[in-house]
Write a protein that holds these residues in place. Structure first.
Motif, mmCIF file in Angstrom:
data_model
loop_
_atom_site.group_PDB
_atom_site.id
_atom_site.type_symbol
_atom_site.label_atom_id
_atom_site.label_comp_id
_atom_site.label_asym_id
_atom_site.label_seq_id
_atom_site.Cartn_x
_atom_site.Cartn_y
_atom_site.Cartn_z
ATOM 1 N N ASP A 56 -3.209 39.601 21.059
ATOM 2 C CA ASP A 56 -3.360 38.157 21.208
ATOM 3 C C ASP A 56 -4.506 37.804 22.156
ATOM 4 O OD1 ASP A 56 -1.936 39.209 23.382
ATOM 5 O OD2 ASP A 56 -0.888 37.331 23.757
ATOM 6 N N ILE A 95 0.386 30.135 13.987
ATOM 7 C CA ILE A 95 -0.566 30.510 15.047
ATOM 8 C C ILE A 95 -1.211 29.248 15.595
ATOM 9 C CG2 ILE A 95 -2.670 31.778 15.621
ATOM 10 C CD1 ILE A 95 -0.891 32.774 12.492
ATOM 11 N N ALA A 108 -3.767 32.267 22.741
ATOM 12 C CA ALA A 108 -3.246 32.299 21.373
ATOM 13 C C ALA A 108 -1.728 32.433 21.431
ATOM 14 C CB ALA A 108 -3.847 33.476 20.606
ATOM 15 N N VAL A 144 1.501 33.182 18.902
ATOM 16 C CA VAL A 144 1.971 33.581 17.574
ATOM 17 C C VAL A 144 3.481 33.430 17.541
ATOM 18 C CG1 VAL A 144 2.109 35.452 15.885
ATOM 19 C CG2 VAL A 144 0.060 35.210 17.301
ATOM 20 N N ASP A 160 4.259 39.835 14.170
ATOM 21 C CA ASP A 160 3.399 39.432 15.286
ATOM 22 C C ASP A 160 2.134 40.292 15.304
ATOM 23 O OD1 ASP A 160 3.299 38.013 18.132
ATOM 24 O OD2 ASP A 160 2.789 40.108 18.450
ATOM 25 N N ASP A 177 -1.858 39.331 14.730
ATOM 26 C CA ASP A 177 -2.909 39.685 15.700
ATOM 27 C C ASP A 177 -4.018 40.483 15.032
ATOM 28 O OD1 ASP A 177 -1.458 38.442 17.663
ATOM 29 O OD2 ASP A 177 -0.717 40.285 18.599
#
Length: 393
Positions: A15, A45, A60, A62, A134, A138
């Motif tokens: 991330d 996101i 970021a 997520v 996740d 990424d």
């Protein structure tokens, strides 16, 4: 040459890298639309602008199935998937083939490391669903952003992996966690003073796949700097910096410089030794006059060679010289791209050595061709050069 330098003084996570890369773009709404168009299943996101330690950058976030995960909390999910499931999900995304191919290769690096750590086969490695999604987000988004940046080389600093221990699904493990350490084989990293995991398996795999060089920052004409924040807060800013710009001044290779001093060899013996070193593949061999102990006049012999043949060169120096000690230095070698062209002139065909790079261009006529033309036309070398230069070659 388009280049990207990643400064990993506070480690690297998926991330954080995603945030730093996203921060490089001016057309952020367009980039967000491209990210959303990937259609990563059940995943949302978002990017926010933040400040840490007086530095402005990007965070970021997520969210998978309304839950936010990090690389070491995968044990919250009880649904497991295989690598084949992961690859099928990546294949189903609305992404360019190059992005999907890169993402699959990176996830395979993670699966391979997990299989080695748990002493099983890659096909038997299982991923927790939420953590897997996740990581897919990424990895795929980082692949997309790097593809959009269209860089030719990515240089990564030595990675600070943190220190202490980390709590994962299998218990409390030392930093770097075993899977991360496995992925980082061949990647320069170190343990810093911060007692926390700073490098995650996802971050390690992204670096392992994309890095073309591991080194300090090269000479760059930096056009943009992206700041990607991590979720944890420390006294030191928890950030990855991504430097994007132009750089011809990237070392083409790392070579070795070997040097020794002698004061009891004749010129003929030194000349023979230099010939033998060239025969073994040395990049360059040269000598210098030096003053040694008690003001004795001696000769310093310097040899430049690739790391691959260093051992053979060392043996040859001891064999062909009277030295009893050799000094070694690591050297970055910068070179111009060279090619030989043949051009037509009023005096005949002549070879030209053309060199280009690092902001400069050079050309040099082959001396043997100049010599032959001069002899054939009863001219001096200077007269030949003036005549062909006047022809605007």
């Amino acid at each position: 040459m388009k280049a990207l330098y990643l400064e990993c003084d506070m480690g690297i996570a998926g991330d954080m890298l995603m945030s730093a890369l996203f921060d490089l773009f001016d057309n952020k709404e367009e980039i967000i639309n491209k990210i959303n168009s990937l259609n990563i299943p059940n995943t949302n996101i978002t990017f926010t602008y933040d400040e840490k330690c007086g530095i402005h950058g990007t965070n970021a976030r997520v969210v998978v199935a309304n839950q936010e995960e990090d690389d070491c909390s995968h044990h919250h999910s009880h649904t497991h998937m295989t690598l084949n499931d992961v690859l099928n999900i990546i294949d189903s995304l609305n992404a360019p083939n190059r992005v999907k191919s890169n993402a699959k290769e990176i996830y395979s690096i993670i699966a391979d490391a997990e299989s080695k750590v748990h002493n099983t086969t890659v096909s038997q490695v299982h991923f927790h669903e939420l953590g897997m999604m996740d990581a897919i987000a990424d990895i795929t988004i980082c692949c997309l952003l790097i593809n959009l940046l269209d860089v030719e080389r990515i240089i990564v600093s030595p990675i600070n992996v943190g220190n202490g221990s980390v709590k994962c699904a299998h218990g409390i493990l030392p930093v770097p966690a075993p899977a991360t350490a496995e992925i980082l084989n061949g990647v320069p990293y170190y343990k810093g003073n911060i007692n926390s995991e700073l490098c995650t398996p996802t971050g390690a795999a992204l670096v392992k796949y994309f890095a073309t060089d591991y080194n300090t920052m090269p000479i760059m004409n930096v056009k943009k700097i992206g700041y990607g924040f991590g979720k944890k807060t420390f006294e030191q800013a928890n950030v990855i910096r991504a430097f994007y710009g132009e750089s011809d001044a990237l070392a083409d290779e790392e070579i070795v410089e070997l040097a020794c001093n002698v004061d009891d060899m004749t010129g003929e013996e030194i000349s023979f030794a230099c010939e033998r070193l060239f025969d073994l593949g040395a990049v360059d061999v040269f000598t210098e006059s030096v003053y040694m102990k008690k003001s004795r006049i001696g000769t310093k012999i310097t040899v430049l060679c690739s790391k691959d043949i260093k051992s053979n060169i060392i043996l040859a120096i001891f064999k062909h010289t009277k030295t009893i000690g050799i000094r070694e230095y690591a050297v970055n070698r910068y070179t111009l791209k060279r090619e030989i062209k043949t051009v037509n002139t009023s005096l005949g065909r002549i070879s030209v050595k053309c060199s280009k790079g690092h902001g400069t261009e050079k050309k040099k006529y082959e001396f043997e061709d100049l010599r032959n033309i001069a002899l054939e036309n009863d001219l001096s070398i200077d007269e030949v050069l003036k005549k062909i230069n006047n022809e605007n070659l």
